[in-house]
Design an enzyme around this catalytic site. Structure first.
Site, PDB file in Angstrom:
ATOM      1  NE  ARG A 148      -3.222  -3.069   0.396  1.00 50.62           N
ATOM      2  CZ  ARG A 148      -4.032  -3.346   1.605  1.00 50.62           C
ATOM      3  NH1 ARG A 148      -3.485  -3.589   2.669  1.00 50.62           N
ATOM      4  NH2 ARG A 148      -5.045  -4.305   1.126  1.00 50.62           N
ATOM      5  CG  ASP A 177      -2.541  -6.149  -1.146  1.00 52.56           C
ATOM      6  OD1 ASP A 177      -3.840  -5.917  -1.682  1.00 52.56           O
ATOM      7  OD2 ASP A 177      -2.829  -6.715   0.048  1.00 52.56           O
ATOM      8  CG  HIS A 254      -6.141  -8.496  -1.212  1.00 51.55           C
ATOM      9  ND1 HIS A 254      -6.164  -6.940  -0.750  1.00 51.55           N
ATOM     10  CD2 HIS A 254      -7.113  -9.162  -0.168  1.00 51.55           C
ATOM     11  CE1 HIS A 254      -6.954  -6.903   0.203  1.00 51.55           C
ATOM     12  NE2 HIS A 254      -7.420  -8.057   0.332  1.00 51.55           N
ATOM     13  CD  GLU A 310     -10.267  -8.284   3.117  1.00 54.07           C
ATOM     14  OE1 GLU A 310     -11.265  -7.356   3.905  1.00 54.07           O
ATOM     15  OE2 GLU A 310      -9.383  -7.643   2.537  1.00 54.07           O
TER      16      GLU A 310
END
Ligand code: NAG
Length: 734
Positions: A148, A177, A254, A310
């Protein structure tokens, strides 16, 4: 005469100092103070048994002393082989002996000695003492997300060095990611030529503005990656300090960044459409195995983390290849398809003598036979996996997510949400009470995760990590019976200057006060305790709701009050109030401790104090995770309170909160009904909500009902959800 007095004072201070235990974090198992002291002035040599040569070398670097093997002389620091678990450290008049059974333990001892040395400041001696020490958990981890936001490799060194100082032994490196791929892979150069670079620097801006990747070298590109050489050097640096680096390569979700540059691995075949790999496509597995092959050549860790969290699974539903795979492999649904993918990766890893580690979603659709689970969505996944005989690592959001706020969000830099103060980290016990004792050994330890959506700089990462990391260090090392919050806070004081010396940016303890009450409905009394992150603060308080001054009552320890009160308290320095006062209306109201029947269930994940929550006299605080706010989904709140006899009523109030980020909203309206037989209820009043759902800052609202003139035995309170959760506390009846 004057001289005699100062000599006496000096003697007393020295004595006082000698009686004080060193401020080591984590607290060792056993410390005994001895007579005398060890002097560093003569530049003692460090001499080690050959197996401990690396430990001696490291200690030499830390203390700037010569180190080697060979014979010890008087005044040496020796590192020898011992038979017991952990390490033993004897600091004596003329020597220091560190004994350990294996290198990892010797390195823990080295870090104790290093900490003692650093804590002593410029003093070139250590008071004599014996320390016997070993860790409570074998897995003591810190995670860092470098996707990130990207951090230079020098920072990774610094982070690892600090981890070692506090006896962490595992660094979980979240290398890939959607926001950027961060590890050089020779076979797939596009990963670092394009997928490591993006249009916006700040992750949340990029997220909000179309999430595009750019070619390396583009004037506007933000990003970066670690070369294989750099990653190998990090592994070696960490290993030297007793730290294993576990790499994480995210799959199947992701993974937007990979699919942007290798779109044939996505279900639609197009970039920027999916975040999941296509699991119906064998090329996906070829790609992942190729990548892991290179990853394993860099990272010798037993564990390889494959992510697993996720994955939306939506694309798989409409993908002919995925559906074909489901059919061919006899899988039930998309959950089993994910599980198929994980098992296939596990087989590959096990074939290379490695072990698979993944987020708790890998339980869905059936866990791979030898997998280890990282439990992040609470402890449930961890408990399920441990009961089934799998090893687990606890990283529950409520205790281990260091991307949460550490104090009132109004006083903090932007963060993702949540509320995780230092004291809560410290209170964590990685072995859940619900877990069968015979399975407790499957909990290898715990780890804090630093997700960095809101952390553009290393400065910010440090701020979020410290001092919470020190609290976690003690959770992972020190036996439960030796943990003590006040004692920890006392020792922490000595670590602030140490962190400053190491140029670490840390969160300063806040002036926020917590008021804790232990209510005894039978006697109509309550025991009041104040707590804060400050060290021995001067706290002044009032009980009538007025703002305290330095002349108000001073807090000297827990005290008892009778009946209702409006407690207001603050921390003072001399006469000046520090920060904002805390207040707590304590309500010995008519419903206190009465039976509450749930006509609709509360949400089990936010049960708070179960059936007692809504009428226990405590009000929920700033966070819905504080064990006082009770959560409701679906049909919302619908409870009946039995006051035991017909009771004249005056008013009722019920509190709600709204925090749109995690999906907590006000109810559209609240209704109060009364009854005398518990069968026939009449609506007393309905109050509409006036907080718009677009209000995206934390807000609280009490719905207050005027019940003057009414009398009833039963009161029913109803509040529907509008979307997501409602969180309620407390129902106060007068
Ligand atoms: C989760 C995600 C993570 C994200 C973080 C923020 C896990 C295992 N997954 O939604 O990608 O950055 O929380 O707290 O935590």
């Amino acid at each position: 005469m004057k001289i005699v007095i100062s000599a006496m004072v000096l003697a007393l201070t020295t004595l006082g100092a000698a009686a004080q235990e060193p401020a080591l974090i984590p607290r060792p198992l056993k410390m005994e103070q001895k007579e005398g002291r060890f002097d560093f002035k003569s530049s003692p040599r460090i001499v080690a048994d050959p197996v401990f040569k690396p430990a001696a070398g490291l200690l030499g670097e830390y203390l700037r002393l010569p180190a080697g093997t060979g014979a010890a002389s008087a005044g040496s620091i020796v590192i020898v082989r011992g038979k017991e678990n952990g390490y033993q450290l004897k600091i004596e008049q003329n020597r220091i002996v560190l004994s350990a059974r294996q290198l990892a333990d010797a390195l823990d001892g080295v870090n104790t000695l290093r900490q003692l040395y650093l804590l002593n400041g410029s003093d070139l001696h250590l008071p004599a003492m014996h320390i016997t020490d070993s860790a409570r958990f074998g897995y003591r981890g810190m995670h860092l997300d470098v996707s990130r936001h990207f951090y230079p490799v020098e920072f990774i060194y610094k982070f690892i060095d600090l981890m070692a100082l506090y006896k962490f032994n595992t660094f979980h490196w979240h290398l890939t990611d959607g926001a950027g791929w961060r590890l050089e892979i020779n076979k797939y150069p596009e990963l670092t030529k394009t997928a490591a670079w993006r249009t916006h620097n700040y992750c949340m801006d990029w997220w909000a503005n179309g999430r595009q990747y750019l070619p390396e070298g583009n004037a506007n590109a933000y990003g970066g990656y670690y070369t294989q050489e750099q990653a190998k050097a990090v592994v070696a640096y960490a290993a030297k300090r007793g730290i294993t680096v576990i790499p994480e390569i995210e799959m199947p979700g992701h993974s937007e960044e990979v699919l942007a540059v290798y779109p044939h691995l996505s279900c639609t075949g197009k970039p920027y459409e999916n975040s999941e790999f296509c699991l119906g496509n064998d090329s996906t597995f070829t790609f992942l195995e190729d990548v892991l092959q290179e990853v394993m050549a860099i990272f010798p860790s037993r564990y390889i983390h494959i992510g697993g969290d996720e994955a939306s699974k939506k694309a798989w539903k409409n993908c002919p290849k995925c559906q074909q795979r489901i059919k061919k492999e006899g899988l039930k649904d998309e959950e089993e398809l994910q599980s198929y993918g994980v098992r296939r990766m596990e087989k590959f890893l096990v074939g290379k003598k490695r072990k698979l580690l993944g987020w708790d979603e890998i339980l869905e659709g059936g866990l791979a036979p030898e997998a280890t689970v990282m439990s992040w969505r609470g402890e449930k996944g961890g408990i399920t996996a441990a009961e089934a005989g799998h090893d687990v690592i606890m990283t529950p959001g409520g205790y281990c997510y260091f991307d949460s706020y550490q104090a009132d969000p109004a006083t903090e830099p932007p963060a993702i949400g949540g509320f995780l103060p230092l004291s809560k980290v410290y209170s964590y016990n990685p072995v859940p009470a619900e877990l069968h004792a015979a399975k407790a050994h499957h909990v290898l330890g715990a780890q804090a995760n630093i997700w960095t959506e809101y952390m553009p700089t290393t400065y910010q990462v440090e701020y979020m990590a410290f001092p919470r990391m020190l609290a976690l260090a003690e959770v992972l090392w020190t036996p439960l019976q030796l943990k003590n919050w006040d004692d920890f806070k006392t020792r922490l004081q000595a670590h602030y200057p140490l962190l400053q010396k190491k140029n670490v940016n840390y969160y300063r303890p806040s002036y926020q006060l917590q008021i804790k009450t232990d209510i005894r409905p039978q006697t109509g009394s309550a025991l009041i305790t104040f707590d804060s992150e400050q060290y021995r603060p001067l706290i002044c308080y009032t009980l009538d709701g007025s703002t305290p001054t330095a002349a108000s009552a001073q807090y000297a320890g827990p005290f008892e009050i009778k009946g209702s009160a409006k407690i207001k308290a603050a921390i003072f320095r001399d006469t000046a109030m520090q920060g904002q006062p805390a207040s707590l209306p304590l309500d010995f109201h008519k419903a206190l401790g009465k039976k509450v029947t749930y006509n609709e269930p509360y949400y089990k994940g936010y049960a708070a104090q179960n059936e007692a929550t809504l009428v226990n006299g405590y009000r929920g605080s700033l966070t819905y995770g504080d064990g006082q706010w009770q959560g409701f989904l679906n049909k919302g709140l619908d409870v009946t309170i039995d006051l035991e006899q017909a009771t004249p009523l005056n008013s009722l109030s019920v509190g709600f909160m709204q925090l749109t980020g995690p999906g907590v909203y006000m109810p559209p309206a609240v209704e109060v009904y009364t009854s005398n037989d518990g069968q026939q209820f009449t609506l007393a009043q309905k109050i509409d909500n006036d907080v718009p759902p677009t209000h995206n800052k934390l807000i609280f609202k009490d719905f207050v009902f005027d019940l003057k003139g009414a009398s009833a035995r039963y009161i029913r309170v109803k509040a529907k959800t509008q979307k997501g959760f409602i969180f309620t506390d407390e129902i106060i009846v007068y």
